[in-house]
Motif scaffolding. Structure first.
Motif, short mmCIF file in Angstrom:
data_model
loop_
_atom_site.label_atom_id
_atom_site.label_comp_id
_atom_site.label_asym_id
_atom_site.label_seq_id
_atom_site.Cartn_x
_atom_site.Cartn_y
_atom_site.Cartn_z
N ARG A 1 -17.03 3.92 -13.32
CA ARG A 1 -17.06 5.07 -12.77
C ARG A 1 -15.56 5.79 -12.09
N TRP A 2 -15.63 7.01 -12.12
CA TRP A 2 -14.20 7.78 -11.33
C TRP A 2 -14.87 8.17 -10.02
N LYS A 3 -14.46 7.97 -8.78
CA LYS A 3 -14.84 8.37 -7.58
C LYS A 3 -13.70 8.41 -6.71
N TYR A 4 -13.37 9.53 -6.23
CA TYR A 4 -12.25 9.65 -5.37
C TYR A 4 -12.39 8.84 -3.84
N ALA A 5 -11.64 8.30 -3.70
CA ALA A 5 -11.97 7.11 -2.56
C ALA A 5 -10.49 6.94 -1.93
N ASN A 6 -10.42 7.01 -0.65
CA ASN A 6 -9.05 6.85 -0.03
C ASN A 6 -8.88 5.28 0.11
N ASN A 7 -10.21 4.61 0.13
CA ASN A 7 -10.04 3.02 0.14
C ASN A 7 -9.21 2.50 -1.00
N ASP A 8 -9.60 3.20 -2.35
CA ASP A 8 -9.14 2.69 -3.57
C ASP A 8 -7.48 2.76 -3.24
N THR A 9 -6.95 3.70 -2.67
CA THR A 9 -5.54 3.89 -2.42
C THR A 9 -5.02 3.00 -1.52
N LEU A 10 -5.81 2.68 -0.24
CA LEU A 10 -5.27 1.81 0.83
C LEU A 10 -5.36 0.40 0.16
N LEU A 11 -6.10 0.05 -0.86
CA LEU A 11 -6.38 -0.98 -1.47
C LEU A 11 -5.39 -1.52 -2.32
N ALA A 12 -4.86 -0.60 -3.03
CA ALA A 12 -3.69 -0.67 -3.82
C ALA A 12 -2.57 -1.18 -3.17
N LEU A 13 -2.46 -0.66 -2.04
CA LEU A 13 -1.29 -0.88 -1.36
C LEU A 13 -1.37 -2.10 -0.53
N ARG A 14 -2.68 -2.51 -0.12
CA ARG A 14 -3.10 -3.92 0.16
C ARG A 14 -2.60 -5.10 -0.64
N TYR B 1 8.27 9.75 6.81
CA TYR B 1 7.86 8.62 7.60
C TYR B 1 6.70 8.15 7.02
N LEU B 2 6.40 6.90 6.68
CA LEU B 2 5.47 6.26 6.07
C LEU B 2 4.51 5.65 7.24
N GLU B 3 3.32 6.15 7.52
CA GLU B 3 3.08 5.56 8.87
C GLU B 3 1.96 4.37 8.50
N THR B 4 1.45 3.63 9.43
CA THR B 4 0.70 2.44 9.16
C THR B 4 -0.32 2.29 10.27
N ASP B 5 -1.26 1.47 9.99
CA ASP B 5 -2.24 0.90 11.17
C ASP B 5 -1.75 -0.18 12.03
N TRP B 6 -2.42 -0.29 13.12
CA TRP B 6 -1.61 -1.20 14.09
C TRP B 6 -1.23 -2.68 13.63
N GLN B 7 -1.77 -3.26 12.55
CA GLN B 7 -1.39 -4.38 11.99
C GLN B 7 -0.43 -4.37 10.68
N GLY B 8 -0.08 -2.86 10.42
CA GLY B 8 1.12 -3.00 9.51
C GLY B 8 0.75 -2.51 8.26
N ASP B 9 -0.59 -2.04 8.13
CA ASP B 9 -0.84 -1.68 6.65
C ASP B 9 -0.61 -0.19 6.83
N PHE B 10 0.10 0.12 5.41
CA PHE B 10 0.46 1.71 5.17
C PHE B 10 -0.82 2.46 4.97
N ILE B 11 -1.12 3.36 5.57
CA ILE B 11 -1.91 4.19 5.45
C ILE B 11 -1.67 5.50 4.25
N LEU B 12 -1.20 4.78 2.94
CA LEU B 12 -0.79 5.83 2.09
C LEU B 12 -1.72 6.47 1.33
#
Length: 471
Positions: free
Chosen positions: A296-309, A339-350
């Motif tokens: 399934r295709w579903k536009y999800a911010n989490n998929d991007t966040l998980l790719a960088l994780r 500027y690539l910003e992160t959460d406070w534990q250092g994960d990029f919010i890309l």
């Protein structure tokens, strides 16, 4: 044929990074305490980034960043006032009658990071700061472009192009549009460049979901350096149990927006990370599968966040991970005002939280046109453009652009544009379009208004191509 790019469906996708297109009923599940914290966090974060990344004053911030935004928090945001400490480079917003406060702290190169609810200024010492002491970027050096206009471009073509660009700063391409920058270039020449008053070539603004395509480029650099493989399982630590079906999710599934994970009703709703002070590791990695990965295709911010994780978990140290995008990509191609910003534990919010300039986005486009090569050095795999431009197995509905690997595809669905047109698209009218067959990069930045027809990048691109083809 006029594509349905301003339909409710496509607006929710374009807004992707945060809030647009969400049903009001879904937002009603948030408590008053959470909404107040969101509003204070939104104001603190955007003010911090606009002041210390963008060098903007508060009147311009209220005009651009804080108007025309998501109705859920707009009224609450406007009722609050930020406290800005320019010497120590932080912003604090008190709320709930001064009983609580949200804090956003700036760091060199990494921009602003929102501290969690309950944190104090003393807690900022716990933030990673691998670029401490870095010198602030100066003027844009203009590379890789020549100062001279291409000899093949006639005066009539230049006039026609200038007229199209001028129209981008009117309401021609959408009644809710507020254009801040237009940049059009080939790998050798800048064909057109214009900014709203107060903006220059070194004024960054938030990319929103254009960040997803920047994130895919960081992944491409990691593929080139053999740190990750797109076909391999993500192998996140949270998914390591032998019974966990999420072990089947590959990096490619994440790049294709096809993880199959539950990302709530609207996959673009990641408020707790974006303005709530939440963590990528507490949100994106904890959701369960809804359907089989890749089905399934579903536009999800989490998929991007998980790719960088996935990439982060390949690094032994946090500082090594935070430095990687700059050393492997941004610094190599001169994206010095990004500027690539992160959460406070250092994960990029890309998936959204990148601040950059029109020229820096143009450089990323040129890198792709050059098949990943920059002044003789290979930065991305030579076939990376082909990879991100190949339609994913699962696709969006046909009234929207197709989807590749974190890039939108304007293929045969949109006959007025070349079939090889790809785009990075973001909320409030952020666009980077790459047209390899025309050797062309088109960037449009803006502050389009939520709930009104936004900038129609298809029609603008069509008109740019017509101007360049005029006699």
């Amino acid at each position: 044929m006029r594509p349905l790019l301003n339909s409710a469906f496509s607006l929710s996708l374009m807004a992707g990074a945060l809030l647009a297109g969400t049903s009001p009923g879904y937002a009603a599940e948030e408590t008053e305490a959470t909404l107040n914290a969101y509003a204070a966090g939104y104001l603190a974060g955007f003010t911090c980034s606009a002041v210390f990344n963008g060098k903007k004053e508060m009147d311009a911030i209220r005009r651009d960043e804080l108007t025309g935004i998501y109705p859920l928090i707009a009224e609450r945001v406007n009722a609050l006032e930020p406290e800005i400490n320019r010497e120590e480079q932080w912003v604090r917003v008190s709320y709930d009658n001064g009983q609580r406060a949200r804090i956003s702290v700036w760091r060199p190169r990494l921009g602003c990071v929102d501290l969690p609810v309950g944190a104090t200024l003393a807690d900022r010492v716990h933030l990673a700061n691998p670029f401490a002491g870095a010198i602030a970027p100066g003027a844009d050096n203009g590379q890789p472009w020549s100062d001279q206009q291409p000899a093949t471009m006639t005066s009539s073509q230049q006039q026609a192009l200038n007229e199209v660009v001028a129209q981008a700063f009117t309401k021609k391409y959408g009644s809710g549009t507020r254009t801040s920058a237009v940049f059009i270039a080939t790998p050798e020449h800048i064909l057109a460049e214009r900014y709203q008053p107060g903006f220059t070539a070194v004024t960054p603004q938030r990319t929103w979901s254009v960040a997803k395509s920047i994130g895919a480029s960081v992944i491409g650099a990691a593929v080139w350096q053999r740190l990750v493989e797109t076909e391999a399982p993500a192998q996140l630590a949270n998914w390591s149990h032998p019974l966990d079906p999420r072990r089947q999710i590959t990096l490619e599934h994440l790049l294709h927006m096809a993880s199959g994970l539950d990302s709530n009703k609207a996959g673009n709703r990641t408020d707790r990370v974006y303005m709530g002070g939440g963590l990528v590791s507490d949100t994106a990695t904890e959701t369960a599968l809804e359907v089989a990965p890749g089905s399934r295709w579903k536009y999800a911010n989490n998929d991007t966040l998980l790719a960088l994780r996935t990439l982060r978990e390949r690094f032994a140290t946090l500082d090594g991970y935070l430095q990687f995008p700059y050393q492997a990509l941004l610094d190599k191609i001169g994206m010095q005002h990004t500027y690539l910003e992160t959460d406070w534990q250092g994960d990029f919010i890309l998936s959204s939280q990148v601040w950059t300039t029109a020229r820096d986005l143009g450089r990323l486009g040129v890198l792709h046109l050059n098949r990943g090569e920059w002044y003789g050095e290979q930065v991305l795999p030579s076939d990376w453009l082909t990879y991100i431009s190949t339609p994913a197995p699962a696709q969006p509905p046909e009234n929207a652009p197709a989807y590749g690997a974190q890039w939108w595809l304007y293929n045969e669905r949109f006959p007025e544009l070349p079939n090889d047109t790809i785009a990075a698209r973001g909320n409030r009218g952020q666009f980077l379009l790459i047209i390899p067959s025309e050797n062309l990069v088109i960037v449009r930045r803006g502050y389009d208004l939520a709930g009104e027809p936004g900038f129609n990048e298809h029609d603008f691109t069509r008109d740019v191509l017509k101007a360049l083809a005029s006699e």
